[in-house]
Design an enzyme around this catalytic site. Structure first.
Site, mmCIF file in Angstrom:
data_model
loop_
_atom_site.group_PDB
_atom_site.id
_atom_site.type_symbol
_atom_site.label_atom_id
_atom_site.label_comp_id
_atom_site.label_asym_id
_atom_site.label_seq_id
_atom_site.Cartn_x
_atom_site.Cartn_y
_atom_site.Cartn_z
ATOM 1 N N ASP A 211 0.865 -1.260 0.032
ATOM 2 C CA ASP A 211 0.179 -0.069 0.106
ATOM 3 C C ASP A 211 1.106 1.141 -0.138
ATOM 4 O O ASP A 211 0.398 2.478 0.043
ATOM 5 C CB ASP A 211 -1.008 -0.006 1.208
ATOM 6 N N SER A 235 -7.397 5.481 -0.164
ATOM 7 C CA SER A 235 -7.353 4.060 -0.845
ATOM 8 C C SER A 235 -8.757 3.737 -0.820
ATOM 9 O O SER A 235 -9.539 3.722 0.151
ATOM 10 C CB SER A 235 -6.670 3.150 -0.391
ATOM 11 N N GLN A 285 -4.710 -1.404 -7.139
ATOM 12 C CA GLN A 285 -5.462 -0.578 -6.090
ATOM 13 C C GLN A 285 -6.344 0.413 -6.950
ATOM 14 O O GLN A 285 -5.396 1.202 -7.659
ATOM 15 C CB GLN A 285 -4.289 0.071 -5.091
#
Length: 295
Positions: A211, A235, A285
């Site tokens: 991430d 996110s 993502q």
């Protein structure tokens, strides 16, 4: 505190965060609790709940059935001053595959929801996209924290105290994004100190760092730096596939690109390679991104 001691302390703190407690409380689900990283922003880092949720699900697996994929949604901002409760639903156990749903809660409401799949090791067809050639060695690049002399105290603390050593192949976009507006970049990463040999911890730590920086391929494409006034990035969802074992305390190359941005959302993809060029994992993502001058 020496640099070596600081590195060891930051990794030990991550290991503490990943050391979940099994609750005696039971419903139809397995219940785990975990601690949170203290963050200067006050919000939980998304990679923390990724790693914790994966490990909670892994705790309901036999040792030889490993995670190979996960798909998760970030539902609410988390408070880094509070711990996290994770419930695991044992959705399915088959001869070769198992499926688990894990949800992370704070104050009784879910902040992250994930479904993960696990598989026994098995033979089969095999190929992998090669690692890009011509990349500089990580030793030839400066750590990111040495490139942000003009950053504020909060940003500098986040870089120096986190357990991951990151080194951008292209110039990092923390302060400026004046280079080529290209929707791709590469970042060398590794944990700052040795980790235990348990591959479950290495998979969770890989989720933790997956991430980190992946959003930048979207920002870089538009010349947007992290310090842009009014910039908002969050996110939305995160998917990950573990292909082959890797040690996160060895150097890995995170190759990232963004195929699309539209409607206040941006999509980023990444491939994580060992230093020897072995494809260890793939990541996707989508983020919410709001840039004031873009309306």
């Amino acid at each position: 505190m020496s640099a070596e001691a600081q590195a060891r302390a930051s990794v030990d703190q991550l290991l503490d965060v990943l050391d979940l407690d099994a609750s005696r409380a039971r419903t139809t689900e397995d219940i785990f609790t975990g601690r949170s990283h203290s963050m200067p922003t006050g919000r939980i880092y998304g990679g923390q709940v990724l790693g914790q949720s994966l490990l909670a699900a892994e705790r309901t697996m036999p040792p030889d059935r490993a995670a190979h994929s996960m798909h998760g949604y970030f539902l609410r901002p988390g408070d880094s001053a509070q711990g996290v409760t994770i419930s695991v639903d044992r959705i399915h156990d088959g001869r070769s595959f198992s499926t688990r749903r894990a949800q992370a809660y704070q104050n009784g409401v879910p902040i992250f929801s994930m479904i993960a799949s696990f598989q026994d090791e098995a033979p089969g067809l095999e190929h992998a996209a090669p690692m890009p050639t011509g990349m500089p060695d990580p030793e030839d690049l400066l750590p990111d924290e040495e490139l942000v002399g003009g950053a504020g105290a909060t940003a500098l603390r986040m870089l120096t105290e986190r357990p991951v050593d990151t080194r951008h192949v292209q110039s990092p976009i923390y302060l400026t994004a004046d280079g080529e507006r290209a929707a791709h970049q590469a970042v060398w990463m590794r944990m700052r100190a040795p980790m235990p040999d348990d591959q479950r911890l290495h998979r969770a730590a890989l989720a933790y760092l997956s991430d980190m920086t992946i959003q930048e391929s979207i920002l870089r494409a538009h010349g947007v730096a992290w310090v842009t006034p009014g910039l908002k990035v969050a996110s939305l969802d995160h998917a990950m596939w573990w292909h082959r074992p890797v040690r996160v305390d060895d150097w890995m190359l995170f190759v990232q690109k963004s195929p699309n941005a539209r409607g206040g959302r941006g999509l980023a993809t990444g491939r994580i390679y060992s230093r020897e060029g072995v494809l260890a994992a793939s990541v996707t993502q989508e983020i919410m991104i709001r840039v004031p001058e873009a309306g």
